[in-house]
Design a protein around this motif. Structure first.
Motif, mmCIF file in Angstrom:
data_model
loop_
_atom_site.group_PDB
_atom_site.id
_atom_site.type_symbol
_atom_site.label_atom_id
_atom_site.label_comp_id
_atom_site.label_asym_id
_atom_site.label_seq_id
_atom_site.Cartn_x
_atom_site.Cartn_y
_atom_site.Cartn_z
ATOM 1 N N GLN A 140 30.299 28.461 24.533
ATOM 2 C CA GLN A 140 29.626 27.224 24.155
ATOM 3 C C GLN A 140 28.121 27.401 24.009
ATOM 4 O O GLN A 140 27.502 28.213 24.692
ATOM 5 C CB GLN A 140 29.866 26.133 25.199
ATOM 6 N N ASN A 192 28.322 22.773 21.207
ATOM 7 C CA ASN A 192 29.037 23.367 20.080
ATOM 8 C C ASN A 192 29.683 24.669 20.530
ATOM 9 O O ASN A 192 29.282 25.263 21.535
ATOM 10 C CB ASN A 192 28.075 23.670 18.927
ATOM 11 N N LYS A 193 30.637 25.119 19.749
ATOM 12 C CA LYS A 193 31.261 26.415 20.016
ATOM 13 C C LYS A 193 30.399 27.511 19.407
ATOM 14 O O LYS A 193 29.836 27.342 18.325
ATOM 15 C CB LYS A 193 32.658 26.463 19.406
ATOM 16 N N ASP A 252 31.242 28.454 15.910
ATOM 17 C CA ASP A 252 30.801 27.579 14.821
ATOM 18 C C ASP A 252 29.370 27.853 14.375
ATOM 19 O O ASP A 252 28.918 27.305 13.376
ATOM 20 C CB ASP A 252 30.918 26.113 15.234
ATOM 21 N N GLN A 312 26.599 29.556 12.503
ATOM 22 C CA GLN A 312 26.565 30.383 11.300
ATOM 23 C C GLN A 312 25.349 31.296 11.253
ATOM 24 O O GLN A 312 25.442 32.416 10.773
ATOM 25 C CB GLN A 312 26.573 29.495 10.056
ATOM 26 N N VAL A 340 24.888 25.272 12.312
ATOM 27 C CA VAL A 340 26.239 25.115 12.850
ATOM 28 C C VAL A 340 27.121 24.520 11.755
ATOM 29 O O VAL A 340 26.679 23.670 10.981
ATOM 30 C CB VAL A 340 26.220 24.188 14.093
ATOM 31 N N LYS A 341 28.378 24.949 11.702
ATOM 32 C CA LYS A 341 29.321 24.436 10.706
ATOM 33 C C LYS A 341 29.430 22.922 10.795
ATOM 34 O O LYS A 341 29.554 22.365 11.878
ATOM 35 C CB LYS A 341 30.718 25.026 10.925
ATOM 36 N N GLN A 342 29.400 22.277 9.638
ATOM 37 C CA GLN A 342 29.596 20.841 9.485
ATOM 38 C C GLN A 342 28.636 19.995 10.320
ATOM 39 O O GLN A 342 28.979 18.915 10.777
ATOM 40 C CB GLN A 342 31.044 20.462 9.804
ATOM 41 N N ARG A 343 27.427 20.494 10.547
ATOM 42 C CA ARG A 343 26.393 19.741 11.262
ATOM 43 C C ARG A 343 25.054 20.028 10.616
ATOM 44 O O ARG A 343 24.877 21.032 9.938
ATOM 45 C CB ARG A 343 26.319 20.162 12.726
#
Length: 188
Positions: free
Chosen positions: A105, A124-125, A128, A130, A150-153
């Motif tokens: 995390q 976040n993980k 995720d 990038q 971060v993906k989708q953020r």
């Protein structure tokens, strides 16, 4: 970002973030307090006809319009000073960035103003994440910041607001974080 600590055999990277308790804020809060109280006392002196200031005599000023203007500036200056002192007392903006490989995390934590958003915590993980992005803008108002993509953020800011950090420090922190997370460093 403030101090960095690497703990538990390189499994956790924790970066402390400095908040509102900076020298510049203390300086401007002090100046605003002195100015605000001075103008307030000058305006009140003109109203009551009695000198409330140590450094000068403002009893000779007419209350309307000069005393009213001084009172207005005094209230405005004292309000700004109160806001700065409150922000520093609450240490708004302080917190930490924690990257934990053991739990997988990333935790971004900041203190805010009282209310429902007093604690701002983004989790976040690591999978995720990038990239680590460095943003550098030079000029009259330079900006040097690190962001976590971060993906989708949206990009998550990692550095503190305020005075920009040096280029070498930005590069070192960005490279260290990118190496720790195993992601590319963008923007340099």
């Amino acid at each position: 970002m403030g101090g960095q600590t690497l703990a538990e055999s390189s499994q956790v990277l924790r970066q402390e973030v400095l908040g509102a308790r900076r020298f510049s804020n203390f300086f401007w809060a002090g100046i605003s307090t002195i100015g605000g109280v001075g103008f307030l006392l000058a305006g009140l002196s003109s109203y009551f006809g009695k000198n409330l200031l140590i450094v000068s005599d403002t009893t000779g000023l007419q209350f309307i319009p000069q005393g009213v203007a001084l009172l207005f500036y005094g209230v405005a200056g004292s309000t700004v000073a109160g806001y700065l002192w409150l922000t520093m007392a609450l240490n708004v903006g302080s917190g930490y960035n924690e990257f934990n490989k053991k739990s997988g995390q990333v935790t971004i934590f900041r203190w805010g103003f009282p209310g429902k958003n007093r604690r701002i915590e983004l989790i976040n993980k690591i999978a995720d994440v990038q990239a680590v992005k460095a943003e550098i803008k030079e000029g009259v108002n330079p900006k040097r910041s690190l962001y976590l993509k971060v993906k989708q953020r949206r990009d998550i800011p990692l550095t503190r607001a305020g005075q920009p950090i040096s280029l070498s420090q930005l590069e070192n922190q960005g490279a260290e974080l990118a190496r720790f997370l195993g992601v590319p460093l963008e923007g340099l």
